[in-house]
Design an enzyme around this catalytic site. Structure first.
Site, mmCIF file in Angstrom:
data_model
loop_
_atom_site.group_PDB
_atom_site.id
_atom_site.type_symbol
_atom_site.label_atom_id
_atom_site.label_comp_id
_atom_site.label_asym_id
_atom_site.label_seq_id
_atom_site.Cartn_x
_atom_site.Cartn_y
_atom_site.Cartn_z
ATOM 1 N N GLU A 33 1.126 -0.728 0.315
ATOM 2 C CA GLU A 33 -0.334 -0.111 0.281
ATOM 3 C C GLU A 33 1.269 0.902 0.235
ATOM 4 O OE1 GLU A 33 -1.536 0.287 3.515
ATOM 5 O OE2 GLU A 33 -2.600 -1.457 3.532
ATOM 6 N N HIS A 51 -2.776 -6.159 10.532
ATOM 7 C CA HIS A 51 -3.253 -7.380 9.824
ATOM 8 C C HIS A 51 -2.795 -8.822 11.123
ATOM 9 C CE1 HIS A 51 -2.515 -4.793 6.259
ATOM 10 N NE2 HIS A 51 -3.699 -4.162 7.879
ATOM 11 N N ASN A 64 -5.095 -6.327 2.482
ATOM 12 C CA ASN A 64 -5.564 -5.828 4.309
ATOM 13 C C ASN A 64 -7.476 -6.986 3.958
ATOM 14 O OD1 ASN A 64 -4.578 -3.452 1.327
ATOM 15 N ND2 ASN A 64 -4.546 -2.740 3.549
HETATM 16 P P1 FDA Z 1 -12.314 -6.619 15.554
HETATM 17 O O1 FDA Z 1 -10.679 -6.208 16.510
HETATM 18 O O2 FDA Z 1 -12.416 -5.468 14.347
HETATM 19 O O3 FDA Z 1 -12.784 -6.396 16.245
HETATM 20 C C1 FDA Z 1 -12.397 -7.127 18.068
HETATM 21 C C2 FDA Z 1 -12.905 -6.157 19.034
HETATM 22 O O4 FDA Z 1 -13.787 -7.244 20.127
HETATM 23 C C3 FDA Z 1 -13.214 -5.025 19.511
HETATM 24 O O5 FDA Z 1 -13.995 -3.581 19.600
HETATM 25 C C4 FDA Z 1 -12.039 -5.538 20.741
HETATM 26 O O6 FDA Z 1 -12.109 -4.505 21.581
HETATM 27 C C5 FDA Z 1 -13.297 -6.631 21.871
HETATM 28 N N1 FDA Z 1 -13.275 -7.643 22.358
HETATM 29 C C6 FDA Z 1 -11.227 -7.963 21.894
HETATM 30 N N2 FDA Z 1 -11.878 -9.377 22.647
HETATM 31 C C7 FDA Z 1 -12.929 -8.810 24.065
HETATM 32 C C8 FDA Z 1 -13.292 -9.176 25.233
HETATM 33 N N3 FDA Z 1 -12.451 -10.816 25.795
HETATM 34 N N4 FDA Z 1 -14.321 -8.597 25.868
HETATM 35 C C9 FDA Z 1 -14.917 -7.826 24.802
HETATM 36 N N5 FDA Z 1 -14.782 -7.592 24.631
HETATM 37 C C10 FDA Z 1 -13.484 -7.847 23.486
HETATM 38 N N6 FDA Z 1 -7.749 -3.983 7.751
HETATM 39 C C11 FDA Z 1 -8.005 -3.414 5.676
HETATM 40 O O7 FDA Z 1 -9.116 -3.835 5.392
HETATM 41 N N7 FDA Z 1 -8.346 -1.753 5.902
HETATM 42 C C12 FDA Z 1 -7.579 -0.944 6.236
HETATM 43 O O8 FDA Z 1 -6.953 -0.494 5.751
HETATM 44 C C13 FDA Z 1 -6.957 -1.692 7.513
HETATM 45 N N8 FDA Z 1 -6.143 -0.921 8.229
HETATM 46 C C14 FDA Z 1 -5.360 -1.138 9.562
HETATM 47 C C15 FDA Z 1 -5.124 0.179 10.457
HETATM 48 C C16 FDA Z 1 -4.687 0.657 11.543
HETATM 49 C C17 FDA Z 1 -4.418 1.324 12.132
HETATM 50 C C18 FDA Z 1 -5.654 -1.272 12.092
HETATM 51 C C19 FDA Z 1 -4.768 -1.367 14.053
HETATM 52 C C20 FDA Z 1 -6.247 -2.448 11.492
HETATM 53 C C21 FDA Z 1 -5.906 -1.693 10.047
HETATM 54 N N9 FDA Z 1 -7.171 -2.394 9.516
HETATM 55 C C22 FDA Z 1 -7.028 -2.815 7.517
HETATM 56 C C23 FDA Z 1 -7.065 -4.152 9.835
HETATM 57 C C24 FDA Z 1 -8.754 -4.022 10.565
HETATM 58 O O9 FDA Z 1 -9.244 -3.401 11.088
HETATM 59 C C25 FDA Z 1 -8.788 -5.651 10.639
HETATM 60 O O10 FDA Z 1 -8.501 -7.087 10.102
HETATM 61 C C26 FDA Z 1 -9.883 -5.904 11.501
HETATM 62 O O11 FDA Z 1 -10.857 -4.859 12.738
HETATM 63 C C27 FDA Z 1 -10.406 -7.246 12.052
HETATM 64 O O12 FDA Z 1 -11.700 -8.331 12.309
HETATM 65 P P2 FDA Z 1 -12.318 -8.703 13.868
HETATM 66 O O13 FDA Z 1 -13.726 -8.729 13.265
HETATM 67 O O14 FDA Z 1 -10.919 -9.446 13.253
HETATM 68 O O15 FDA Z 1 -11.779 -8.181 14.391
#
Ligand code: FDA
Length: 503
Positions: free
Chosen positions: A356, A442, A480
């Site tokens: 990217e 990721h 991504n």
């Molecule tokens: P995700 O992490 O989204 O959600 C999990 C949730 O569960 C969180 O809100 C967390 O707080 C909660 N949680 C966890 N454990 C818990 C518990 N025990 N009790 C209660 N709540 C709990 N991807 C992409 O496709 N394009 C992009 O441009 C980007 N850019 C990017 C930038 C940055 C800075 C980051 C950090 C990440 C990206 N990503 C990305 C990655 C993308 O955001 C990521 O792959 C997804 O959010 C993952 O989705 P999930 O549903 O797996 O979990």
């Protein structure tokens, strides 16, 4: 303690959790979502919901006293990170021995902090990674469904070519083309109509105001505006915030029991709650979900969980790097925070990389071309239980990261050679660190589809227990990941609602 019962509970409100919540709610199943972060819908004293990247405050990071941005320094100066007060901020960086993982915290999970890039994986690589999933059904039904629900759109090519805000992208494109490499536009969930109005001065700047990793105040179609808004609209879904699920076990009648700690804004546990449900959906993300299940297996709460729970984890081959441009190749003081283009060298079987073209908005000309490279690193690691802390450890090593670096280096050495440029040495904390290989955006895997679960996310060893998030993806998807996570969750929910929840 009293047990609150709901037919279905969803842990986490990121992509996997949001899809589960909406489809359960639409099916008429009363559903409770437990999210450890806060709801990001009320403004602070400055009138804004999120703080900016240039002046981060307590809202920026999850219980930190100093921010931990991916770029440690700039021109060797420690100007990037700032002291803040401790608070349940929106971005977390979870540290393991040789790898740290950035995740979003709040209603919407990663959608609140990510770059919005909404990329559908190459069909051939999807098939390689998910050999048991019907690709025709994914590409015919679930990917289109995910893109439409997420509000994916593309930048107007004419505006892209003319605007100052994407000069940095055009410069990197020219350098890639001079190397003989292919570039491709990437779609986004950021509303490009809003972005163009920001540029025209008729809308408040967000992507054009440096906002991204600590949240966007405008323009971004994060999950709280899409799936989760619709889920709440069904009338069957309730979201509890600032509640972290700590333990999962099974009652004698086969229903699920959860223990959750409710925290206040200082992080203090103010109450420990017990919940019960018939159907349990885990959407805590790769790290959150895997940690819960590894802990449940190793503490004896769910002893029938298979050994594959905790395994198959990878970084999607993430590496960040910067190149130093010639003085005449200005990237512009104005940079949109939403990337719209990648260098696509995935077809190069000797060294597959999708990189990217990333922004570095500082408000000043800095001649840096920044990239987040996604490499086809085959390394995988496992989580193990740490009985001392009650948490998990991750077996990822520096040697695993070195594989990603070698692949990124091969590609960018070519780009540097073709353009007579060099790397930037001042971005990642020390002069010998050109590649940031110690963090990932990721995180993928830990409960891999078809291994720790059946082909539809049903966890092996138990019934009515499902994983719907990034833990299902086997460590790499080549682009991504959130479109893939969303589409797989849609596929799981369609199957589960048809087969498992019928009365
Ligand atoms: P995700 O992490 O989204 O959600 C999990 C949730 O569960 C969180 O809100 C967390 O707080 C909660 N949680 C966890 N454990 C818990 C518990 N025990 N009790 C209660 N709540 C709990 N991807 C992409 O496709 N394009 C992009 O441009 C980007 N850019 C990017 C930038 C940055 C800075 C980051 C950090 C990440 C990206 N990503 C990305 C990655 C993308 O955001 C990521 O792959 C997804 O959010 C993952 O989705 P999930 O549903 O797996 O979990």
């Amino acid at each position: 303690a009293a047990v609150d019962n709901a037919p279905a509970i969803v842990v986490g409100s990121g992509y996997g959790g949001a899809v589960a919540a909406l489809r359960l709610g639409q099916a008429g199943i009363r559903t409770l979502v437990l999210e450890m972060g806060r709801a990001w819908n009320t403004p602070g004293s400055d009138g804004k919901v999120f703080c900016s990247t240039s002046a981060p405050d307590e809202r920026s990071m999850w219980f930190r006293t100093r921010t931990e941005a991916p770029l440690a320094t700039f021109l060797w100066l420690d100007v990037v990170n700032k002291d803040i007060s401790s608070y349940p901020g929106v971005l977390d960086r979870v540290h393991f021995d040789a790898m740290s993982v950035y995740v979003g915290r709040g209603v919407g999970g990663g959608s609140l902090v990510n770059g919005g890039m909404a990329v559908t994986p190459l069909r051939s690589y999807f098939k390689e990674q998910f050999p048991t999933v019907d690709a025709a059904e994914m590409y015919g039904t679930y990917f289109p469904r995910a893109r439409s629900m997420l509000g994916v759109n593309t930048v107007d090519p004419a505006w892209f070519e003319s605007t100052d805000w994407y000069r940095f992208t055009r410069v990197s494109r020219a350098h890639a083309q001079r190397t003989g490499l292919k570039t491709t536009f990437v779609p986004s969930v950021y509303d490009f109509g809003h972005m163009q109005r920001e540029a025209a001065g008729t809308a408040t700047r967000s992507a054009l105001g440096g906002e991204v990793i600590y949240g966007n105040n405008h323009g971004k179609r994060s999950l709280d505006k899409t799936y989760l808004a619709d889920a709440l609209g069904t009338g069957n879904v309730t979201i509890h915030t600032l509640e972290k699920v700590r333990a999962v076990s099974r009652a004698a009648d086969g229903s699920w029991l959860l223990t959750a700690d409710r925290i206040d804004h200082t992080g203090k546990v103010v109450e420990t709650r017990q919940y019960g449900c018939t159907y349990l959906f885990l959407g805590g993300g790769s790290v959150g979900t895997t940690e819960l299940l590894v802990r449940a297996r190793e503490t004896g709460a769910l002893p029938a969980l298979p050994a594959s729970v905790g395994a198959g984890w990878g970084t999607n081959g993430n590496v960040m790097l910067g190149r130093a441009n010639h003085l005449w190749d200005t990237v512009g003081a104005n940079q949109s925070t939403m990337p719209v283009m990648g260098i696509d060298d995935w077809a190069n079987t000797a060294n597959p990389v999708f990189a990217e073209i990333a922004p570095l908005p500082t408000g000043l000309e800095h001649w840096v071309s920044l990239y987040l490279a996604i490499t086809k690193n085959p390394s995988r690691a496992a989580f193990s239980y740490d009985s001392g802390t009650g948490g998990v450890r991750l077996g990822w090593t520096a040697a695993h990261s070195a594989v990603s670096v070698a692949m990124a280096r091969k590609l960018f050495d070519r780009i540097n050679a073709a353009n007579s440029t060099i790397y930037r040495y001042d971005l990642f904390g020390s002069a010998d660190k050109v590649f940031a290989d110690d963090f990932t955006y990721h995180p993928l895997g830990g409960c891999v589809l078809g291994k720790a679960t059946d082909d539809y996310g049903r966890v092996k060893g138990y019934s009515r227990l499902y994983v719907t998030d990034g833990s299902l993806v086997p460590g790499s998807i080549g682009v991504n990941p959130f479109v893939t996570i969303t589409a797989l969750a849609e596929r799981t929910m369609a199957r589960v609602l048809a087969e498992d929840t019928a009365p």
